[in-house]
Design an enzyme around this catalytic site. Sequence first.
Site, PDB file in Angstrom:
ATOM      1  N   HIS A   1      16.898   7.717  13.177  1.00 25.48           N
ATOM      2  CA  HIS A   1      15.437   7.612  13.087  1.00 25.48           C
ATOM      3  C   HIS A   1      15.064   6.131  13.102  1.00 25.48           C
ATOM      4  O   HIS A   1      15.950   5.256  13.246  1.00 25.48           O
ATOM      5  CB  HIS A   1      14.927   8.314  11.830  1.00 25.48           C
ATOM      6  CG  HIS A   1      15.642   7.900  10.584  1.00 25.48           C
ATOM      7  ND1 HIS A   1      15.543   6.628  10.058  1.00 25.48           N
ATOM      8  CD2 HIS A   1      16.500   8.569   9.778  1.00 25.48           C
ATOM      9  CE1 HIS A   1      16.273   6.537   8.971  1.00 25.48           C
ATOM     10  NE2 HIS A   1      16.887   7.703   8.779  1.00 25.48           N
TER      11      HIS A   1
ATOM     12  N   HIS B   1      17.235   3.656  11.096  1.00 23.11           N
ATOM     13  CA  HIS B   1      18.506   3.260  11.727  1.00 23.11           C
ATOM     14  C   HIS B   1      18.254   2.272  12.867  1.00 23.11           C
ATOM     15  O   HIS B   1      19.009   1.313  13.047  1.00 23.11           O
ATOM     16  CB  HIS B   1      19.213   4.477  12.337  1.00 23.11           C
ATOM     17  CG  HIS B   1      19.685   5.485  11.341  1.00 23.11           C
ATOM     18  ND1 HIS B   1      19.173   6.762  11.287  1.00 23.11           N
ATOM     19  CD2 HIS B   1      20.627   5.419  10.386  1.00 23.11           C
ATOM     20  CE1 HIS B   1      19.799   7.434  10.335  1.00 23.11           C
ATOM     21  NE2 HIS B   1      20.673   6.649   9.773  1.00 23.11           N
TER      22      HIS B   1
ATOM     23  N   SER C   1      16.994  10.962   7.513  1.00 22.17           N
ATOM     24  CA  SER C   1      17.347  12.093   8.378  1.00 22.17           C
ATOM     25  C   SER C   1      16.977  13.408   7.690  1.00 22.17           C
ATOM     26  O   SER C   1      16.703  14.407   8.350  1.00 22.17           O
ATOM     27  CB  SER C   1      18.842  12.080   8.682  1.00 22.17           C
ATOM     28  OG  SER C   1      19.197  10.830   9.204  1.00 22.17           O
TER      29      SER C   1
ATOM     30  N   VAL D   1      12.631   1.261   5.822  1.00 22.84           N
ATOM     31  CA  VAL D   1      11.568   1.442   6.819  1.00 22.84           C
ATOM     32  C   VAL D   1      10.804   2.708   6.436  1.00 22.84           C
ATOM     33  O   VAL D   1      11.404   3.736   6.111  1.00 22.84           O
ATOM     34  CB  VAL D   1      12.165   1.565   8.236  1.00 22.84           C
ATOM     35  CG1 VAL D   1      11.060   1.764   9.269  1.00 22.84           C
ATOM     36  CG2 VAL D   1      12.978   0.319   8.568  1.00 22.84           C
TER      37      VAL D   1
END
Length: 291
Positions: free
Chosen positions: A29, A32, A192, A182
């Site tokens: 996502h 990452h 995730s 984030v």
Amino acid sequence: MRVAQTTQELADELKGSRPAFVPTMGALHGGHLALISRAKQLARNGTRVAVSIFVNPTQFGPGEDYQRYPRMLEADATAAGLAGADVIFAPSVEAVYPQQRRDLARVPRLPEVATQPKLEDAHRPGHFAGVCQVVARLFDMVGPSVAVFGEKDYQQLRVIEEMVKQETDRWPGLKIERHPTVREPDGLAMSSRNAYLHQEQRADALAISRALMLARNANSPREAEQNMQEILQWHRLAVDYAVVRDARTLMPIEEFGVPARALIAARLVNVRLIDNMAAGGGETKDPHAGS
Ligand code: PAF
């Protein structure tokens, strides 16, 4: 994007260089992708960026989501490439944990921050043994010069920083780079596991980041903890912990004076979410960061 599945294929790609490394379990996502972009910034003079995608069985407890953890290698490889990865390393379980060479994947000595705080260590027994085992094994296989980890899994980050400090001879010069969590525009930390949330659960999940923001401005750790509990319970979250701790040791503190971190783990039906933020208005950068 080249996907290496064995250490030989990886070595062919890296050609003897020590890459900037982002270990992941896939289902990539925005969080990452930000780690991969950071690795790309750090990779100078031809240094390559390697991203591992490996859902590590040894860090999941019985009844946890190992089987249903999302697996989407092709889409992940494309997204990682666009974010700056040069090579994806997606080894098999047998390659990481070879039956004939169990010595290669010995669990390293766990640092105190993996066993003393009674946070994830208490709620997921064996989890950090599995994390340290796989991260150590991946470091051995990939041989990075720098590895980027997100602050989202804050206790994991501290555990890895300490593990690397303990094992300087094993990974000489390896630097651990922290990256801030984030968030979605509404404040939810990217994870995730957010994919498991139904729409109405997602609204309640926002209570976690709101509670952490309250902790930022509290006058004492105790006040912060009370405020966090209140808002989480109001939103019907089952709280595993909502605490303020020393940002380095993750042990309890009586007052703000050292860099502090507020940490929450809470469950919405069968989805367990964790998040954390600097607390007490003080810490923006932990002076102990970056081993
Ligand atoms: O944070 C994760 O995704 C995993 O714990 C890690 C570090 C890739 C080890 O499996």
